[in-house]
Every structure is written in C-alpha cells, then in structure tokens.
Write a protein that holds these residues in place. Sequence first.
Motif, PDB file in Angstrom:
ATOM      1  N   SER A 105       0.827  -1.194   0.000  1.00 32.82           N
ATOM      2  CA  SER A 105       0.000   0.000   0.000  1.00 32.82           C
ATOM      3  C   SER A 105       0.873   1.260   0.000  1.00 32.82           C
ATOM      4  O   SER A 105       0.612   2.209  -0.738  1.00 32.82           O
ATOM      5  CB  SER A 105      -0.902  -0.053   1.220  1.00 32.82           C
ATOM      6  OG  SER A 105      -1.633   1.115   1.314  1.00 32.82           O
ATOM      7  N   GLU A 106       1.938   1.243   0.826  1.00 34.97           N
ATOM      8  CA  GLU A 106       2.814   2.414   0.871  1.00 34.97           C
ATOM      9  C   GLU A 106       3.540   2.601  -0.460  1.00 34.97           C
ATOM     10  O   GLU A 106       3.636   3.717  -0.978  1.00 34.97           O
ATOM     11  CB  GLU A 106       3.821   2.271   2.025  1.00 34.97           C
ATOM     12  CG  GLU A 106       4.900   3.342   2.080  1.00 34.97           C
ATOM     13  CD  GLU A 106       4.353   4.776   2.112  1.00 34.97           C
ATOM     14  OE1 GLU A 106       3.240   4.987   2.636  1.00 34.97           O
ATOM     15  OE2 GLU A 106       5.022   5.677   1.571  1.00 34.97           O
ATOM     16  N   ALA A 107       4.013   1.501  -1.039  1.00 37.03           N
ATOM     17  CA  ALA A 107       4.726   1.603  -2.325  1.00 37.03           C
ATOM     18  C   ALA A 107       3.791   2.171  -3.390  1.00 37.03           C
ATOM     19  O   ALA A 107       4.184   3.027  -4.191  1.00 37.03           O
ATOM     20  CB  ALA A 107       5.252   0.235  -2.735  1.00 37.03           C
ATOM     21  N   ASN A 110       1.046   4.021  -2.845  1.00 38.28           N
ATOM     22  CA  ASN A 110       0.801   5.438  -2.520  1.00 38.28           C
ATOM     23  C   ASN A 110       1.891   6.301  -3.131  1.00 38.28           C
ATOM     24  O   ASN A 110       1.624   7.351  -3.707  1.00 38.28           O
ATOM     25  CB  ASN A 110       0.840   5.648  -0.998  1.00 38.28           C
ATOM     26  CG  ASN A 110      -0.504   5.366  -0.363  1.00 38.28           C
ATOM     27  OD1 ASN A 110      -1.501   5.242  -1.061  1.00 38.28           O
ATOM     28  ND2 ASN A 110      -0.527   5.249   0.958  1.00 38.28           N
ATOM     29  N   ASN A 111       3.122   5.833  -2.973  1.00 43.11           N
ATOM     30  CA  ASN A 111       4.254   6.612  -3.494  1.00 43.11           C
ATOM     31  C   ASN A 111       4.190   6.728  -5.006  1.00 43.11           C
ATOM     32  O   ASN A 111       4.464   7.790  -5.562  1.00 43.11           O
ATOM     33  CB  ASN A 111       5.576   5.979  -3.070  1.00 43.11           C
ATOM     34  CG  ASN A 111       5.934   6.365  -1.643  1.00 43.11           C
ATOM     35  OD1 ASN A 111       5.276   7.226  -1.052  1.00 43.11           O
ATOM     36  ND2 ASN A 111       6.959   5.730  -1.092  1.00 43.11           N
ATOM     37  N   VAL A 112       3.824   5.619  -5.669  1.00 37.86           N
ATOM     38  CA  VAL A 112       3.728   5.663  -7.136  1.00 37.86           C
ATOM     39  C   VAL A 112       2.695   6.726  -7.524  1.00 37.86           C
ATOM     40  O   VAL A 112       2.939   7.573  -8.381  1.00 37.86           O
ATOM     41  CB  VAL A 112       3.318   4.280  -7.703  1.00 37.86           C
ATOM     42  CG1 VAL A 112       3.081   4.373  -9.215  1.00 37.86           C
ATOM     43  CG2 VAL A 112       4.379   3.234  -7.396  1.00 37.86           C
ATOM     44  N   GLU A 113       1.562   6.682  -6.833  1.00 37.57           N
ATOM     45  CA  GLU A 113       0.492   7.608  -7.194  1.00 37.57           C
ATOM     46  C   GLU A 113       0.856   9.056  -6.870  1.00 37.57           C
ATOM     47  O   GLU A 113       0.556   9.967  -7.630  1.00 37.57           O
ATOM     48  CB  GLU A 113      -0.798   7.206  -6.462  1.00 37.57           C
ATOM     49  CG  GLU A 113      -2.015   7.878  -7.061  1.00 37.57           C
ATOM     50  CD  GLU A 113      -3.321   7.371  -6.459  1.00 37.57           C
ATOM     51  OE1 GLU A 113      -3.302   6.311  -5.811  1.00 37.57           O
ATOM     52  OE2 GLU A 113      -4.347   8.042  -6.645  1.00 37.57           O
ATOM     53  N   LYS A 114       1.523   9.232  -5.723  1.00 33.64           N
ATOM     54  CA  LYS A 114       1.815  10.603  -5.287  1.00 33.64           C
ATOM     55  C   LYS A 114       2.987  11.226  -6.030  1.00 33.64           C
ATOM     56  O   LYS A 114       2.996  12.401  -6.336  1.00 33.64           O
ATOM     57  CB  LYS A 114       2.161  10.599  -3.786  1.00 33.64           C
ATOM     58  CG  LYS A 114       0.959  10.730  -2.884  1.00 33.64           C
ATOM     59  CD  LYS A 114       1.324  11.183  -1.468  1.00 33.64           C
ATOM     60  CE  LYS A 114       2.369  10.342  -0.789  1.00 33.64           C
ATOM     61  NZ  LYS A 114       2.493  10.574   0.656  1.00 33.64           N
ATOM     62  N   HIS A 115       4.039  10.388  -6.270  1.00 34.47           N
ATOM     63  CA  HIS A 115       5.295  11.002  -6.709  1.00 34.47           C
ATOM     64  C   HIS A 115       5.755  10.636  -8.107  1.00 34.47           C
ATOM     65  O   HIS A 115       6.552  11.361  -8.694  1.00 34.47           O
ATOM     66  CB  HIS A 115       6.444  10.592  -5.756  1.00 34.47           C
ATOM     67  CG  HIS A 115       6.141  10.779  -4.306  1.00 34.47           C
ATOM     68  ND1 HIS A 115       5.911  12.009  -3.740  1.00 34.47           N
ATOM     69  CD2 HIS A 115       6.033   9.882  -3.286  1.00 34.47           C
ATOM     70  CE1 HIS A 115       5.685  11.873  -2.440  1.00 34.47           C
ATOM     71  NE2 HIS A 115       5.753  10.578  -2.138  1.00 34.47           N
ATOM     72  N   ALA A 116       5.318   9.474  -8.624  1.00 34.30           N
ATOM     73  CA  ALA A 116       6.049   8.913  -9.771  1.00 34.30           C
ATOM     74  C   ALA A 116       5.643   9.464 -11.146  1.00 34.30           C
ATOM     75  O   ALA A 116       6.434   9.410 -12.072  1.00 34.30           O
ATOM     76  CB  ALA A 116       5.893   7.391  -9.766  1.00 34.30           C
ATOM     77  N   ILE A 171       8.036   9.325   6.109  1.00 30.88           N
ATOM     78  CA  ILE A 171       8.497   8.090   6.750  1.00 30.88           C
ATOM     79  C   ILE A 171       8.145   6.819   5.957  1.00 30.88           C
ATOM     80  O   ILE A 171       8.455   5.718   6.385  1.00 30.88           O
ATOM     81  CB  ILE A 171       7.909   7.951   8.177  1.00 30.88           C
ATOM     82  CG1 ILE A 171       6.379   8.039   8.091  1.00 30.88           C
ATOM     83  CG2 ILE A 171       8.456   9.009   9.106  1.00 30.88           C
ATOM     84  CD1 ILE A 171       5.698   7.467   9.295  1.00 30.88           C
ATOM     85  N   GLY A 172       7.505   6.975   4.828  1.00 35.98           N
ATOM     86  CA  GLY A 172       7.022   5.807   4.093  1.00 35.98           C
ATOM     87  C   GLY A 172       8.102   4.786   3.771  1.00 35.98           C
ATOM     88  O   GLY A 172       7.961   3.596   4.082  1.00 35.98           O
ATOM     89  N   LEU A 173       9.202   5.233   3.161  1.00 39.08           N
ATOM     90  CA  LEU A 173      10.257   4.293   2.743  1.00 39.08           C
ATOM     91  C   LEU A 173      10.903   3.642   3.960  1.00 39.08           C
ATOM     92  O   LEU A 173      11.150   2.433   3.985  1.00 39.08           O
ATOM     93  CB  LEU A 173      11.322   5.024   1.919  1.00 39.08           C
ATOM     94  CG  LEU A 173      10.861   5.652   0.597  1.00 39.08           C
ATOM     95  CD1 LEU A 173      12.003   6.400  -0.076  1.00 39.08           C
ATOM     96  CD2 LEU A 173      10.331   4.563  -0.343  1.00 39.08           C
TER      97      LEU A 173
HETATM   98 MG   LIG Z   1       5.234   7.663   1.029  1.00 34.62          MG
END
Ligand SMILES: [Mg+2]
Length: 425
Positions: free
Chosen positions: A340-342, A344-350, A389-391
């Motif tokens: 889920s965190e990975a 989230n990161n794709v959606e938010k940052h990638a 703190i996600g990673l």
């Molecule tokens: Mg994150």
Amino acid sequence: MEAAALPVAGKVPLDRDGGPRSRRSGHEPERFQESALAALAAVSSYLDSDDDLPGFFGRLSATMADLSRARRAAFWRLGPRGTLTLQPTPFGFADDSPVYGVRLQLGAAGEGVIERVVFEDQLDLVRGTAPALDATWRESGLRDIKSSIAAAWIAGERRIGAVVVYDSPHGFTLNDLGVLRLVGMATGLVWQYKESEDELGHTAVRLEAAMSARRHLLNNIAAGGDEARRRFASALHDDSLQLLTGAELQLERIRTDPNGNHQVQLDQLRNTLRKVEDSLRRLLTNVSPEPLQLPSDMREAISERLESMRVRAGIEPHIDIRLSEEVPQAIQAIALKNISEALNNVEKHAHATRVTVVAETVDGGVRVEVRDDGTGFVVAESVRVPGHIGLVAMRERAQLAGGWCRIQSEPGNGTKVEFWVPRSL
Ligand SMILES: [Mg+2]
Ligand SMILES: Nc1ncnc2c1ncn2[C@@H]1O[C@H](COP(=O)(O)OP(=O)(O)OP(=O)(O)O)[C@@H](O)[C@H]1O
C-alpha cells in the motif's frame, strides 16, 4: 565414592584384574602409546556421552588410576583466588576422607611444587614418586598418601588446575607421567569445549528473548489495523459525514422553499455531493486495507487498489500474484502495508503510466515487487527526509519480521521496491 572406569576405545589389552597387560615389562614406547591412546579415548568419550561433569570426572579418574596402576586419582581445580580445590568426583577416596576439605593456597612467589606442576608442568620423580608432592598432601591432612605424581590441567595458555594419581604399589614411571600430561591437556580442551557450549546455550537463551520481543513488537505492528480503523472513523466523521449533513440541509431547503431558485440550489447540492465523493475516495486511498485472511484476499486487495489507481490516475496496472501456500495473517498484514505504501508513493510522486505488482512464495516467505515506470528519484537523498516516513517504515516492517527490503531507483528510470518476509515470525 566408587566410579567405574570410562569405556576405553581402541585396543588396550587388559589382564585379569582389569589393568592394561604387560605394562611394567616389554617395549616402553609401545606401552606409552597404548596407554596414551586409551587415555585420550577416555577423555574424548565425554563429548558424545550424556555424563554430567561429576560423573565424567569420576569415570575419567578411575581410568587414570587404572592406566597408571594407582589406587586413587583426582582432578584439582584452580579457583580465581589461587586456591586449588577438588573437582568432583575423585576416584579411590573414602566418603569421609579429608581430601574433600583440602584447600591448597598457591603462593604468589610460585616456588612450591604445586605451582611448578600447574604453571610449568614440571615434576621431579624420585624412586617412583614425587617426594615434594607427597609432603604437600601429608601437610594438608592426607597422611596415608605414599606416592603421587601430577600434571598440569591446561587448555592452551590457560591453567585450569592439576591431575593427580596416588599410591602406586610398584612406583610411578615416566610413562605414567607422560600419560598424565596428555590427559591434563586433553581434559583442558574438553573443558574449554564444554564452557563454549554453555556460553552458546546462554547466547541461545538471550537470542530467544530477543526473538520473543521482536514477535511481540511485530504483533503490535500487525495489530496496527485497529489504529487505521480509528483514523478511518474520525476522518469519516470530521469530513464526509459533516458534508453529508450539509447536503441533507440543502435538500431540506429545496423541499421547504417552493419559490426558491431550484436550479442554483441543485447545483450547490451537486457540488456538495462531489465533495463527499472526493472525501470518501481520499479515505479509501489513505487508510491501509484491513489485514485479510487468505492469499486470494490478498490478491483481491491488491487488485482493487490497482483498479482505483487506474480510474483515478490513469496508471495501467499489471499484477502477478503466485502465492502457493496460505500466508499467515500477520505476514499478509505486513505485506499489504508495504504494498500500500509503495503504491501510494507511485500515485503521489512517480507520474507513472504503468505499475507492476509481483508477489510469490519463495525461500520460506513472501517476496513482493512493486515497479513503476515513473520519474524515479535519488534513494539516498529521500530515505531520511524529515516528516516523510514511508520508505523507512517499509524497510523497518520487513526487517522486524526477519526479512529485508530494497529500494532501487534513479531519476528518469522508474522505481522498484522489493521486499521479502518469512512465513513464520
Ligand atoms: Mg510515502
Ligand atoms: N515511486 C516513486 N517515484 C518517485 N519518487 C518516489 C517514489 N517513492 C518515493 N519517492 C520519493 O521519495 C520520497 C520519500 O518517500 P516516503 O514514502 O518516505 O515519503 P512520502 O511519500 O513523501 O511521505 P509519507 O511519509 O507520507 O510516505 C518521496 O517524497 C519522493 O520524493
């Protein structure tokens, strides 16, 4: 206390009363070799026996006495304050013998016979005995000792004590002394081995305590679903429910105001309902899914998450889940949180166009890979950004479960998050 001699491996011929045959005649080096082998076999037999220490020393002392035709034998152990005391159990002494109370205090100058034995392994043999040693025993209350020889009980440089045989009817020989020295050394090695084994036992106990603390911590983390539920409830209350209340009020206004501008009021209501929808979608993406029971649920949870990303952000999903065995719930919870965190990161940052999730059972655990074809980033710079703190959390969760997590990325080349957690905690 009587003790039976240790079983002696190898071929040591025994005569009728149990002693090695022809020991006082024939070829000396050959006899020495036979006795030495028998003594070494006796010492090493301890390594695969279930003897406790007193039992082992009792039987080894009996063997020593047997090989050197002595009436008694004992090991003496050097204490931390330079005192030599009896190592249980000696051979050939009566239960009420004063030997059990003997304490030999070694002098600082190191000139006494005992000091020479323990620290230099030297002894003067005169007519089948060591007179200086005999005198020491008699001074200590062992008045009936007629003859004795001793050798150092050592492990490398370490002085553990001395091994002594007493009272040979025919007198001790240099061969006897040689065999005694071998026994002193071999027993030292076994002693050291035993100590390391004990140390290993203590380490294992400490490790088990650490493991149980880790399991405890992990269970707390896995139970984090409760925390997520609480966050979900309060977000729902503070945001979506309040908006819905607003929408209800607007509807009520339309109903009770037949002369109002319904077109404008309906537009307002539609806007409010959109906000409700947005708020609910935000909740869907920001709160981790509850831990699920079965691998098929895990697949479902991932598929749903990917589908909502496709609808919302136009990211094309690829999914490859090959979980052959049932994955315990706590492990699923950890895997889903990390996925889920990975995502989230794709959606938010990638700014990615494709995302791939692979999950498989491998090496007694679950391996997961989340890949995107987005902008990528400099990992070293991003793992310790304050407030993000996600990673770090992904890595910690995997490591606490006894697994690992690797993040590979570089600007312009997308990102790959990979982790593995064992099936059993
Ligand atoms: Mg994150
Ligand atoms: N898949 C990705 N593609 C591009 N950049 C990424 C990706 N994953 C992480 N990053 C970068 O790494 C940074 C750290 O990510 P991390 O998940 O630790 O924090 P965050 O997402 O910013 O905040 P949060 O604490 O809510 O997770 C992000 O701010 C982003 O710059």
